[in-house]
Design a protein around this motif. Sequence first.
Motif, short mmCIF file in Angstrom:
data_model
loop_
_atom_site.label_atom_id
_atom_site.label_comp_id
_atom_site.label_asym_id
_atom_site.label_seq_id
_atom_site.Cartn_x
_atom_site.Cartn_y
_atom_site.Cartn_z
N LEU A 1 -34.51 -45.95 -62.24
CA LEU A 1 -34.98 -47.29 -62.58
C LEU A 1 -36.49 -47.35 -62.79
CD1 LEU A 1 -32.80 -49.57 -60.26
CD2 LEU A 1 -32.90 -49.68 -62.77
N HIS A 2 -37.25 -46.72 -61.94
CA HIS A 2 -38.71 -46.82 -62.00
C HIS A 2 -39.35 -45.67 -62.78
CE1 HIS A 2 -37.64 -44.22 -58.70
NE2 HIS A 2 -38.89 -43.88 -58.47
N ARG A 3 -38.54 -44.97 -63.59
CA ARG A 3 -39.02 -43.90 -64.46
C ARG A 3 -39.78 -42.81 -63.67
NH1 ARG A 3 -39.73 -48.64 -67.45
NH2 ARG A 3 -38.64 -48.65 -69.46
N PRO A 4 -39.11 -42.14 -62.75
CA PRO A 4 -39.80 -41.13 -61.94
C PRO A 4 -40.19 -39.91 -62.77
CG PRO A 4 -37.44 -41.00 -61.57
CD PRO A 4 -37.67 -42.21 -62.42
N GLN A 5 -41.26 -39.28 -62.34
CA GLN A 5 -41.68 -38.04 -62.99
C GLN A 5 -40.87 -36.84 -62.49
OE1 GLN A 5 -45.99 -37.49 -62.76
NE2 GLN A 5 -46.27 -39.71 -62.67
N VAL A 6 -40.48 -36.90 -61.21
CA VAL A 6 -39.72 -35.82 -60.59
C VAL A 6 -38.47 -36.42 -59.96
CG1 VAL A 6 -39.72 -33.96 -58.88
CG2 VAL A 6 -41.83 -34.52 -60.13
N GLU B 1 -38.58 -54.42 -64.79
CA GLU B 1 -37.98 -55.47 -65.60
C GLU B 1 -36.46 -55.29 -65.69
OE1 GLU B 1 -39.30 -52.06 -68.23
OE2 GLU B 1 -40.05 -53.15 -66.47
N LYS B 2 -35.75 -56.41 -65.88
CA LYS B 2 -34.29 -56.37 -65.93
C LYS B 2 -33.76 -55.54 -67.09
CE LYS B 2 -32.83 -60.49 -63.40
NZ LYS B 2 -32.02 -61.74 -63.45
N LYS B 3 -34.49 -55.51 -68.19
CA LYS B 3 -34.00 -54.74 -69.34
C LYS B 3 -33.87 -53.26 -69.01
CE LYS B 3 -38.46 -53.85 -71.61
NZ LYS B 3 -39.20 -54.00 -72.88
N ARG B 4 -34.60 -52.82 -67.99
CA ARG B 4 -34.51 -51.42 -67.57
C ARG B 4 -33.13 -51.11 -67.02
NH1 ARG B 4 -35.43 -46.35 -68.60
NH2 ARG B 4 -35.66 -45.06 -66.74
N ALA C 1 -33.85 -52.84 -58.63
CA ALA C 1 -34.86 -53.17 -59.64
C ALA C 1 -35.88 -54.15 -59.07
CB ALA C 1 -34.18 -53.76 -60.88
N ARG C 2 -35.41 -55.09 -58.26
CA ARG C 2 -36.34 -56.02 -57.61
C ARG C 2 -37.23 -55.29 -56.61
NH1 ARG C 2 -31.68 -59.39 -57.78
NH2 ARG C 2 -31.14 -58.86 -55.60
#
Length: 288
Positions: A150-155, A111-114, A105-106
């Motif tokens: 974690l970073h909400r990927p599209q693919v 954000e940590k909530k993710r 995440a870092r």
Amino acid sequence: MLQSEKAILAKGLYRAYNGTIAVDGISFAVEPGRIFGFLGPNGAGKTTTIRMLTGQLAPTSGTAYVAGCNVLTQRTALKQRIGVVFEIQNLYERMSGYENLAFFARLYRVEKKRICEVLEQIQLVGREHEAVRRYSNGMKQRLLIARALLHRPQVLFLDEPTRGLDPVMAQQIRAVIVDLKQQGVTIFLTTHYMEEADQLCDHLAIIDRGKIIAHDTPKLLKRQALLNLRCIKLTLHDEQQITLCLDDRKDNKRLCELIEADHVLSIHSQETTLEDIFIRLTGRSLVQ
């Protein structure tokens, strides 16, 4: 066809190593929010294709766009838009599941909530503070998927996500994949399990010796009608089992010849499976 309209668009992808062709000018497109299955025996070109689509390997020629990014010239943007889960479970075993996710995440600057969101999404809440070395293979696989989300990927690229898992864990992973599709994530899936591909995928491409030899929905790939024939051999008098495909002109001709020669004892229709089609197209089983 514009690259912005497709989650994945490959055009004439070609890759050779020291004169040996690994991927031979393949082209295909994947619609956003679909599960795309990529099937092929070992050495067919799957790994090389994935490495090119994820920006890890430059094509010898051809182009590809993933999540709107040119895989050759926009690699930084590409990495922000895709997630990758390889077959190897490269987790930090001494750290807890939460600590593994916090570390990445870092790196992703999310954000940590993710972390809590993806833990709930892949159903690891309550076990996240245990050391990963105590996790089952299925839990580790879910943690890998969580890390890639974690970073909400599209693919999302998933390489053999259920291989080696028991049926219950495998079904849990499949449920996560379906849930991701419902959320709009495009999934590029490789698997050795034909039933899994049939169950999950909207479209399938079969690659063999670097070329895509079939590309369609599972339903249309299985549309071929097969017949099992019990025959008298043409040269001997003992019986022989023959399977013919009615969509194949040569098989149609052979069927007529066998009937005209009065060698057919019985005919039975056969429900076609993806494995039948795969073996028919490649001449070998997916698992070798």
